[in-house]
Design a protein around this motif. Structure first.
Motif, PDB file in Angstrom:
ATOM      1  N   MET A  18       0.815  -1.208   0.000  1.00 17.85           N
ATOM      2  CA  MET A  18       0.000   0.000   0.000  1.00 17.85           C
ATOM      3  C   MET A  18       0.852   1.263   0.000  1.00 17.85           C
ATOM      4  O   MET A  18       0.576   2.218  -0.725  1.00 17.85           O
ATOM      5  CB  MET A  18      -0.965  -0.013   1.184  1.00 17.85           C
ATOM      6  CG  MET A  18      -1.984  -1.128   1.102  1.00 17.85           C
ATOM      7  SD  MET A  18      -3.140  -1.163   2.484  1.00 17.85           S
ATOM      8  CE  MET A  18      -4.003   0.387   2.271  1.00 17.85           C
ATOM      9  N   ARG A  20       3.720   1.978  -1.229  1.00 15.13           N
ATOM     10  CA  ARG A  20       4.340   2.346  -2.499  1.00 15.13           C
ATOM     11  C   ARG A  20       3.390   3.174  -3.360  1.00 15.13           C
ATOM     12  O   ARG A  20       3.772   4.192  -3.945  1.00 15.13           O
ATOM     13  CB  ARG A  20       4.777   1.098  -3.259  1.00 15.13           C
ATOM     14  CG  ARG A  20       5.595   1.390  -4.508  1.00 15.13           C
ATOM     15  CD  ARG A  20       5.951   0.110  -5.252  1.00 15.13           C
ATOM     16  NE  ARG A  20       6.600  -0.859  -4.376  1.00 15.13           N
ATOM     17  CZ  ARG A  20       6.091  -2.051  -4.066  1.00 15.13           C
ATOM     18  NH1 ARG A  20       4.920  -2.426  -4.560  1.00 15.13           N
ATOM     19  NH2 ARG A  20       6.738  -2.874  -3.278  1.00 15.13           N
ATOM     20  N   SER A  21       2.125   2.731  -3.425  1.00 12.19           N
ATOM     21  CA  SER A  21       1.145   3.484  -4.216  1.00 12.19           C
ATOM     22  C   SER A  21       0.843   4.831  -3.577  1.00 12.19           C
ATOM     23  O   SER A  21       0.742   5.860  -4.271  1.00 12.19           O
ATOM     24  CB  SER A  21      -0.153   2.684  -4.342  1.00 12.19           C
ATOM     25  OG  SER A  21       0.029   1.498  -5.094  1.00 12.19           O
ATOM     26  N   HIS A  25       1.492   8.630  -5.316  1.00 12.76           N
ATOM     27  CA  HIS A  25       0.540   9.703  -5.589  1.00 12.76           C
ATOM     28  C   HIS A  25       1.116  11.059  -5.167  1.00 12.76           C
ATOM     29  O   HIS A  25       0.923  12.072  -5.852  1.00 12.76           O
ATOM     30  CB  HIS A  25      -0.779   9.455  -4.865  1.00 12.76           C
ATOM     31  CG  HIS A  25      -1.501   8.228  -5.307  1.00 12.76           C
ATOM     32  ND1 HIS A  25      -1.708   7.919  -6.633  1.00 12.76           N
ATOM     33  CD2 HIS A  25      -2.069   7.212  -4.599  1.00 12.76           C
ATOM     34  CE1 HIS A  25      -2.370   6.774  -6.727  1.00 12.76           C
ATOM     35  NE2 HIS A  25      -2.602   6.328  -5.507  1.00 12.76           N
ATOM     36  N   ASP A 136      -5.278  -2.660  -1.141  1.00 13.15           N
ATOM     37  CA  ASP A 136      -4.397  -2.343  -2.260  1.00 13.15           C
ATOM     38  C   ASP A 136      -5.131  -1.595  -3.360  1.00 13.15           C
ATOM     39  O   ASP A 136      -4.572  -0.715  -4.016  1.00 13.15           O
ATOM     40  CB  ASP A 136      -3.755  -3.610  -2.806  1.00 13.15           C
ATOM     41  CG  ASP A 136      -4.772  -4.645  -3.274  1.00 13.15           C
ATOM     42  OD1 ASP A 136      -5.886  -4.710  -2.709  1.00 13.15           O
ATOM     43  OD2 ASP A 136      -4.450  -5.410  -4.205  1.00 13.15           O
ATOM     44  N   VAL A 137      -6.417  -1.920  -3.550  1.00 10.98           N
ATOM     45  CA  VAL A 137      -7.201  -1.247  -4.586  1.00 10.98           C
ATOM     46  C   VAL A 137      -7.354   0.233  -4.252  1.00 10.98           C
ATOM     47  O   VAL A 137      -7.129   1.118  -5.088  1.00 10.98           O
ATOM     48  CB  VAL A 137      -8.583  -1.905  -4.750  1.00 10.98           C
ATOM     49  CG1 VAL A 137      -9.440  -1.125  -5.742  1.00 10.98           C
ATOM     50  CG2 VAL A 137      -8.433  -3.348  -5.211  1.00 10.98           C
ATOM     51  N   ALA A 139      -5.472   2.017  -2.294  1.00 12.30           N
ATOM     52  CA  ALA A 139      -4.166   2.685  -2.348  1.00 12.30           C
ATOM     53  C   ALA A 139      -3.794   3.022  -3.790  1.00 12.30           C
ATOM     54  O   ALA A 139      -3.342   4.134  -4.077  1.00 12.30           O
ATOM     55  CB  ALA A 139      -3.099   1.797  -1.714  1.00 12.30           C
ATOM     56  N   ARG A 140      -3.990   2.073  -4.702  1.00  9.41           N
ATOM     57  CA  ARG A 140      -3.655   2.316  -6.107  1.00  9.41           C
ATOM     58  C   ARG A 140      -4.520   3.409  -6.721  1.00  9.41           C
ATOM     59  O   ARG A 140      -4.035   4.238  -7.495  1.00  9.41           O
ATOM     60  CB  ARG A 140      -3.812   1.033  -6.932  1.00  9.41           C
ATOM     61  CG  ARG A 140      -2.732   0.009  -6.732  1.00  9.41           C
ATOM     62  CD  ARG A 140      -2.733  -1.010  -7.863  1.00  9.41           C
ATOM     63  NE  ARG A 140      -4.023  -1.656  -8.035  1.00  9.41           N
ATOM     64  CZ  ARG A 140      -4.411  -2.762  -7.399  1.00  9.41           C
ATOM     65  NH1 ARG A 140      -3.593  -3.332  -6.536  1.00  9.41           N
ATOM     66  NH2 ARG A 140      -5.598  -3.292  -7.614  1.00  9.41           N
ATOM     67  N   ASN A 141      -5.803   3.413  -6.377  1.00 10.36           N
ATOM     68  CA  ASN A 141      -6.748   4.338  -7.000  1.00 10.36           C
ATOM     69  C   ASN A 141      -6.923   5.639  -6.231  1.00 10.36           C
ATOM     70  O   ASN A 141      -7.725   6.485  -6.632  1.00 10.36           O
ATOM     71  CB  ASN A 141      -8.110   3.659  -7.162  1.00 10.36           C
ATOM     72  CG  ASN A 141      -8.048   2.471  -8.103  1.00 10.36           C
ATOM     73  OD1 ASN A 141      -7.191   2.389  -8.972  1.00 10.36           O
ATOM     74  ND2 ASN A 141      -8.970   1.533  -7.929  1.00 10.36           N
ATOM     75  N   GLY A 242      -3.869  -8.391  -0.922  1.00  5.21           N
ATOM     76  CA  GLY A 242      -4.070  -6.957  -0.962  1.00  5.21           C
ATOM     77  C   GLY A 242      -3.932  -6.457   0.465  1.00  5.21           C
ATOM     78  O   GLY A 242      -3.539  -5.330   0.726  1.00  5.21           O
TER      79      GLY A 242
END
Length: 299
Positions: A18, A20-21, A25, A136-137, A139-141, A242
């Motif tokens: 998490m 890293r994302s 940003h 994880d979703v 964090a990425r988005n 995740g």
């Protein structure tokens, strides 16, 4: 302090699944980024994009106006802030600049968040506890829910950074309130993820097309992240993390301890913790939390 890409150096300690994302940003928004983590390899994409590497949290904090931590366990938080092996000079609080803001986004103990806030205040700095939900979703988005405890002025100062990482951001009270709110979140998830796994196990045994079932019930009262995202992963046989099982067990342990201190007997939480501990002992420690479906479906 005004937070802006032109004047604010941001440090990030812990750049795992998490982190890293989340750090990415901030970097993409133009902030000078400083990073450190146990394995430099995990930080390689951020370093290649221009982040400055530091060998330890203390040297990172000395160079930064805002420091964000996203590590694993309360013991890791303790070491990052207060130093390793009783050596406070190795912790970031030893070098946190007056006027700086430290933000711990790890899920940790409310009492530790309160200690960190008090220690930061002694240095003329501020500390916020800001655990997140969304996996994880999220964090990425950049759609995380961020639950914050601490000083209101510090929260408003760093709000632009929170908005780069999350979609729902709220100050919920003084130091420790963010962590208490995360315990509410994890207690709700503990029962929900078991319900999703048991429901899908039932559907499998009944011979239903689980993709069709998800498509229908996911739009009704049962819908939500645990069903629509993690339930889909269960059906697809995707048990990659995740959010690690062993981290979830840690969170449930904190929640159970806090509940006991508050005089509550949370039986569903206790059951979920027991089942996940069994799953971890059977080899599921490094799976994502949706992996519990494997144990329930074969029972």
């Amino acid at each position: 302090m005004t937070v802006s890409p032109d004047s604010t150096h941001v440090g990030f300690v812990g750049v795992g699944i998490m982190g890293r994302s989340m750090a990415g940003h901030i970097q993409a928004a133009g902030y000078p980024l400083h990073v450190t983590t146990r394995s430099r390899d995990k930080a390689a994409p951020l370093i290649e994009a221009g982040a400055t590497w530091h060998d330890d949290p203390a040297s990172l904090a000395a160079a930064c106006d805002v420091v964000i931590t996203m590590v694993g366990y309360p013991a890791d938080v303790e070491a990052v802030y207060f130093g390793v092996d009783g050596r406070p000079e190795t912790g970031l609080l030893a070098t946190l600049k007056p006027g700086a803001v430290a933000i711990d986004m790890t899920t940790s103990a409310p009492s530790l968040a309160q200690r960190i806030a008090a220690a930061a205040a002694e240095r003329g700095a501020a500390a916020l506890d800001a655990p997140v939900s969304g996996g994880d979703v999220g964090a990425r988005n950049a759609t995380l829910a961020i639950m914050v405890g601490g000083d209101a002025a510090a929260f408003e100062t760093v709000r632009p950074l929170f908005d780069l990482m999350g979609q729902t951001v709220a100050l919920l009270g003084p130091a420790g309130a963010g962590q208490h709110s995360k315990m509410v979140n994890q207690t709700v998830i503990a029962g929900t993820i078991l319900g999703v796994a048991e429901g899908l196990a039932y559907g499998q045994r009944a011979g239903l097309d689980l993709e069709q079932v998800l498509g229908v019930i996911g739009g009704g009262a049962a819908g939500g992240f645990q069903l629509n995202v993690l339930g889909k992963r269960m059906v697809d046989g995707d048990f990659a993390p995740g959010f690690y099982v062993h981290h979830f067990i840690k969170d449930m342990g904190i929640a159970a301890g806090e509940a006991e201190r508050l005089g509550l007997d949370l039986e569903v939480l206790a059951l979920a913790k027991t089942l996940f501990e069994r799953f971890a002992a059977e080899g599921g420690r490094e799976d994502g939390t949706q992996g519990i479906y494997k144990m329930i479906a074969k029972a």
